[in-house]
Write an enzyme that holds these catalytic residues in place. Structure first.
Site, PDB file in Angstrom:
ATOM      1  N   ARG A 302       0.005  -0.090   9.551  1.00 60.60           N
ATOM      2  CA  ARG A 302       1.109  -1.050   9.463  1.00 60.60           C
ATOM      3  C   ARG A 302       2.453  -0.342   9.616  1.00 60.60           C
ATOM      4  O   ARG A 302       3.378  -0.859  10.251  1.00 60.60           O
ATOM      5  CB  ARG A 302       1.062  -1.802   8.134  1.00 60.60           C
ATOM      6  N   SER A 317       3.895  -8.065   7.634  1.00 65.74           N
ATOM      7  CA  SER A 317       3.418  -7.683   6.307  1.00 65.74           C
ATOM      8  C   SER A 317       1.926  -7.373   6.437  1.00 65.74           C
ATOM      9  O   SER A 317       1.419  -7.225   7.541  1.00 65.74           O
ATOM     10  CB  SER A 317       3.641  -8.829   5.331  1.00 65.74           C
ATOM     11  N   GLN A 389       7.133 -19.220   6.204  1.00 63.53           N
ATOM     12  CA  GLN A 389       7.815 -18.721   5.018  1.00 63.53           C
ATOM     13  C   GLN A 389       9.261 -19.178   4.976  1.00 63.53           C
ATOM     14  O   GLN A 389       9.759 -19.578   3.916  1.00 63.53           O
ATOM     15  CB  GLN A 389       7.766 -17.180   4.965  1.00 63.53           C
ATOM     16  N   SER A 410      -4.772 -16.151  -1.178  1.00 64.81           N
ATOM     17  CA  SER A 410      -3.620 -16.182  -2.074  1.00 64.81           C
ATOM     18  C   SER A 410      -3.216 -14.763  -2.399  1.00 64.81           C
ATOM     19  O   SER A 410      -3.978 -14.021  -3.028  1.00 64.81           O
ATOM     20  CB  SER A 410      -3.989 -16.934  -3.352  1.00 64.81           C
ATOM     21  N   ASN A 411      -2.044 -14.367  -1.958  1.00 68.30           N
ATOM     22  CA  ASN A 411      -1.604 -12.992  -2.164  1.00 68.30           C
ATOM     23  C   ASN A 411      -0.795 -12.880  -3.452  1.00 68.30           C
ATOM     24  O   ASN A 411       0.409 -12.656  -3.439  1.00 68.30           O
ATOM     25  CB  ASN A 411      -0.764 -12.539  -0.961  1.00 68.30           C
ATOM     26  N   GLY A 435      -5.090  -8.873  -5.046  1.00 65.63           N
ATOM     27  CA  GLY A 435      -4.258  -8.236  -6.069  1.00 65.63           C
ATOM     28  C   GLY A 435      -3.254  -7.293  -5.447  1.00 65.63           C
ATOM     29  O   GLY A 435      -3.119  -7.206  -4.232  1.00 65.63           O
ATOM     30  N   ILE A 437      -1.477  -3.692  -4.372  1.00 67.24           N
ATOM     31  CA  ILE A 437      -1.968  -2.427  -3.836  1.00 67.24           C
ATOM     32  C   ILE A 437      -1.511  -1.318  -4.771  1.00 67.24           C
ATOM     33  O   ILE A 437      -0.312  -1.156  -5.012  1.00 67.24           O
ATOM     34  CB  ILE A 437      -1.429  -2.179  -2.410  1.00 67.24           C
ATOM     35  N   HIS A 463     -20.569 -23.133  -5.251  1.00 72.27           N
ATOM     36  CA  HIS A 463     -21.963 -22.722  -5.374  1.00 72.27           C
ATOM     37  C   HIS A 463     -22.951 -23.802  -4.945  1.00 72.27           C
ATOM     38  O   HIS A 463     -24.158 -23.563  -4.882  1.00 72.27           O
ATOM     39  CB  HIS A 463     -22.272 -22.275  -6.812  1.00 72.27           C
ATOM     40  N   ASP A 467     -24.093 -19.283  -1.392  1.00 72.53           N
ATOM     41  CA  ASP A 467     -24.768 -18.462  -2.397  1.00 72.53           C
ATOM     42  C   ASP A 467     -24.116 -17.093  -2.486  1.00 72.53           C
ATOM     43  O   ASP A 467     -23.344 -16.698  -1.610  1.00 72.53           O
ATOM     44  CB  ASP A 467     -26.265 -18.346  -2.112  1.00 72.53           C
TER      45      ASP A 467
END
Lengths: 493, 373
Positions: A302, A317, A389, A410-411, A435, A437, A463, A467
């Site tokens: 990046r 990003s 954004q 979802s960041n 989550g 970094i 579910h 599976d």
């Protein structure tokens, strides 16, 4: 109920005006007594000849005073009532805002001249009000909770000039106008201050001593707050006294008074939307699967690509990479891009990968989606994300951007956190939460410790049709694309 | 030329402003000329509020000079949907503000200067202030044909409005502010001040449209700075005070304690939109769906900026009744705001049957509803 009559006798004694009247009694049998009452300041003398007696009604315990609309200036005789800040039954203090009137491009805030309870509004919104005519009727507080044989207070009719001592609250609070103003500015009730002057008159020193006792320091007077009432009166103590309080070493033990109030408001707008979505999501049996991804190589990639994208006017990003890798994974495991119908009879495999990106705006959570990721390049995804954004933060996303999503990422890591437990957004069947970094020590193939850029991912899936094995394999594939970005080249279409 | 204030003068001002209760026992003449260093409309309006609420104007008067980056400012009791093109404002990122004084809607940009005359309630006198401005203009350029009307406007060449006025009166103090068109963007001005919304019935104060002209068009050598300075000089002369302009930073809490709260309040939705007097929207639109054109009739009552009552007249069974009643139920109680309604309706889509036909009809209807806001 005994009939009420009022005897009036007035005489001046060394600058005082004293009135005697009979007292209302609550039972018909009691004797009517008369007592001395109320003492006026010298300035009231000028108006003594205008004094009238108010016959008290049998029902109320205070005087109803008609508060007239005072002169606006510039020869204006009528105004339009635009907004009431109070309603009948509200209690007001002197200088509280009562209403807003408008006349010829001028907006005027009318403030109360008395403390009391609003008994009648003489106009509705948009009515024309006349200068000099009554605006509201205010019931002036009489004494509270004292024996029924209490004196009835008489108030002289007000002239246009302001008095700062209009009402006597059933017990004598002697103070000059200057002292009363000082008390008012500091939100002190004169009834709570002990007067040390002649006849228990409250002096300026008494106010200052009262203030000192309250906070342990002499405060600078807080600025007069003539703010329109719809704002909650939550003027907290200004910062300066707090700082001073910290410098004073001796803690004063005083009861901790918390004057906060619960606030109830209806659930509307964004929150209403969340309630609907999450209530529907409850019906989905979720299972979770989490993993850790080594993004060391992606971070490097990046860094190299960021300036290239910048030249083309796009901010790059990590999300475009996550999104593209997810789409590549969905090609192998299309059931994660499906939808189960209401009756759970049919599964629809969606052809388009419309990957939603959870966005946190001022108003709340929104999830716009990038359409057809399966045919977009990483750069195109980045550019589309930029557009979404900026629209999102301006509150201008359209219905098309917010509907049609088939899979969501979802960041949450941009705010913080490692592992999460995301909730699936119906009618989708899977969601991933990323989550932050972190730089963590890891072992490489040779058994050496190296610096790794680690991110955690938490997947949730429905579910009923997904599976654990499917989710795990998808996650491994997604992980392999990100840990070794060059491998994405093999499968790009 | 605007004189920069020295640090000493800033401190002097901050001393004065920090102890309003003390009154202004200043040995110099009572009047003060201040200018804002900010171009943010909310910050500048907050300064007006602050001076109105906290300064003791019994024995002194203040002239406040300010300019804003592009913004539309509506009067206290006006309806933004009636007054301007909100869609265009959002697209062009032009701010919308509601001031506390009465009067009509104005467009601000850096070519439009604002003057606020603060006095005690007793000394409130708009004509005098406007005559002062005209005098200053004539002193600067004697050939200008400018005059004050009895509606408190200033006209150029007898036809063109170059200044509008509004005022706010409180218990002890008052202010009169007016604009002055030096070199504003007339094209943007006329397009943003034209409302596209139909069917609005309201008792809000309407604006009176007028032809406008920039002073710059009359005399290209004029700049906003020159006008500000000329007015400050005339004010200083008439009030017998130093021609000295003190600069104020509207974000500085030490000079103006509590100012940031005021700024925030002016930016809230509840103030800008929520303070709109009750109004109703009664309109209809055509929707083109597949090969047919449908007529939809909408009636809404909006109070405090929120939809109180909503009625949508659709062709029968175009949408299942459960869905259309769900739409009406969701709209009721929500803000009359496209962003909020968009979020709501798109969310509702998640929990209704996943029928493409149905969903495209829903989207079409909702998009048209949102266009009304």
């Amino acid at each position: 109920m005994a009939a009420v009559t009022a005897l009036r006798s007035s005489y001046r004694t060394a600058g005082r005006l004293v009135c005697i009247h009979r007292v209302r009694s609550s039972s018909g049998i009691r004797f009517i007594k008369s007592k001395y009452v109320c003492v006026f300041d010298k300035s009231a003398l000028k108006f003594s000849h205008q004094q009238r007696l108010f016959r008290t009604s049998a029902v109320s315990c205070g005087q109803i005073v008609q508060f007239k609309l005072s002169d606006i200036g510039e020869g204006i005789t009528e105004v339009t009532v635009k907004e009431w800040y109070i309603k009948e039954g509200d209690s007001v203090s002197q200088f509280d805002s009562i209403c807003e009137v408008q006349s010829d491009k001028a907006s005027v805030t009318i403030t109360s001249r008395y403390d009391g309870i609003i008994r009648k509004l003489h106009y509705n919104v948009d009515d024309i009000a006349f200068v000099g005519k009554p605006l509201v009727d205010i019931e002036i507080d009489a004494s509270k909770g004292v024996s029924p044989e209490e004196d009835v207070v008489e108030t002289p009719p007000m002239s246009h000039e302001e008095h700062t001592h209009q009402e006597i609250k059933g017990h004598k609070t002697l103070a000059t106008p200057a002292v009363r103003r000082l008390a008012m500015e500091n939100n002190i009730k004169l009834s709570e201050v002990v007067g040390t002057g002649k006849d228990n008159r409250i002096l300026k020193e008494d106010i200052l001593n009262y203030l000192a006792k309250q906070t342990g320091a002499i405060l600078p007077p807080s600025p007069k707050a003539e703010i329109i009432p719809p704002l909650p009166k939550s003027e907290t103590v200004p910062a300066a006294p707090k700082d001073r309080a910290r410098k004073i070493p001796v803690p004063v033990s005083r009861p901790i008074v918390f004057s906060g109030k619960d606030k109830t408001e209806p659930v509307t707008g964004f929150h209403k939307a969340m309630v609907k979505t999450m209530s529907a999501a409850l019906k989905i049996p979720h299972f979770g699967y989490c993993d850790e991804i080594d993004l060391t190589q992606l971070v490097q990639l990046r860094e190299e690509l960021k300036p290239l994208a910048q030249v083309r006017g796009v901010k790059l990003s990590f999300m475009p990479f996550f999104i593209k890798a997810a789409s590549l994974g969905l090609l192998q495991y299309p059931i994660l891009n499906a939808s189960l119908d209401e009756s759970c009879q049919n599964v629809t495999y969606k052809a388009s990968h419309n990957i939603g990106v959870a966005m946190d705006t001022e108003q709340g959570l929104i999830v716009p989606n990038v359409k057809n990721v399966q045919v977009c390049s990483v750069f195109e995804i980045a550019s589309e994300l930029n557009r979404l954004q900026s629209l999102g933060s301006a509150g201008q996303l359209g219905t098309n951007d917010l509907t049609g999503g088939t899979f969501t990422l979802s960041n949450i890591g941009t705010i913080g956190g490692t592992y999460a437990k995301p909730v699936i957004l119906p009618p989708e069947v899977a969601i991933g939460a990323l989550g932050k970094i972190q730089v963590l020590p890891r072992f490489n193939g040779k058994g050496e410790v190296f610096k790794a850029q680690i991110m955690n991912v938490s997947w949730s899936a429905d579910h009923r049709i997904i599976d654990g094995a499917t989710m795990a394999r998808f996650s491994n594939l997604w992980k392999s694309y990100l840990e070794n970005p060059a491998s994405m080249l093999l499968d790009l279409k | 030329m605007v004189l920069q204030s020295s640090l000493k003068n800033c401190l002097q001002l901050s001393c004065i402003l920090r102890t309003p209760k003390a009154g202004f026992r200043s040995t110099t003449s009572g009047s003060l000329i201040i200018q804002s260093t900010s171009n943010d409309v909310y910050q500048n309006l907050a300064v007006e509020d602050w001076i109105h609420d906290h300064m003791n104007l019994e024995n002194r008067q203040v002239l406040f000079l300010w300019r804003n980056s592009p913004a539309v400012v509506i009067g206290r009791h006006q309806n933004p949907w009636q007054e301007c093109n909100l869609r265009l404002l959002r697209q062009k990122n032009i701010k919308l503000a509601r001031r506390r004084s009465g009067g009509g809607t104005v467009y601000h940009d850096l070519g439009n200067i604002n003057l606020t005359f603060f006095t005690s309630r007793k000394k409130y006198e708009r004509m005098e202030n406007l005559k002062l401005v005209v005098k200053a203009l004539k002193a600067l350029r004697p050939e200008l044909d400018v005059r004050v009307t009895d509606r408190y406007d200033i006209l150029l060449d007898r036809h063109y409005k170059i200044s509008g006025t509004a005022a706010k009166l409180g218990r002890t103090s008052a202010y009169h502010h007016c604009t002055l068109l030096c070199n504003a963007d007339k094209f943007v001005l006329s397009s943003v001040l034209k409302s596209p919304y139909k069917g609005i019935k309201s008792n809000a104060t309407p604006s009176v449209p007028a032809s406008v002209k920039n002073l710059f068009e009359e005399d290209p050598s004029l700049t906003s700075e020159m006008l500000l300075d000329a007015i400050a000089e005339e004010y200083a002369t008439q009030h017998q005070t130093d021609h000295h302009i003190t600069l104020i930073n509207p974000a500085d809490e030490t000079v103006l304690p509590g100012i940031n709260n005021k700024t925030k309040e002016l930016q809230t939705w509840e103030w800008v939109y929520g303070k709109t007097p009750k109004f109703s929207v009664s309109t209809c639109f055509n929707m083109v769906y597949k090969d047919s054109v449908l007529d939809v009739k909408v009636d809404m009552d909006v109070k405090h900026g929120r939809i109180e009552v909503c009625n949508i007249d659709l062709p029968e069974q175009w949408l299942p009744p459960a869905l259309s009643s769900e739409l009406v139920k969701s709209l009721t109680g929500s803000k009359f705001c496209p962003n909020e309604i968009t979020t709501l309706v798109t969310t509702l889509l998640r929990v209704c049957p996943q029928d493409e036909e149905l969903q495209s009809r829903w989207n079409l209807l909702c998009e048209n509803m949102i266009m009304l806001m």
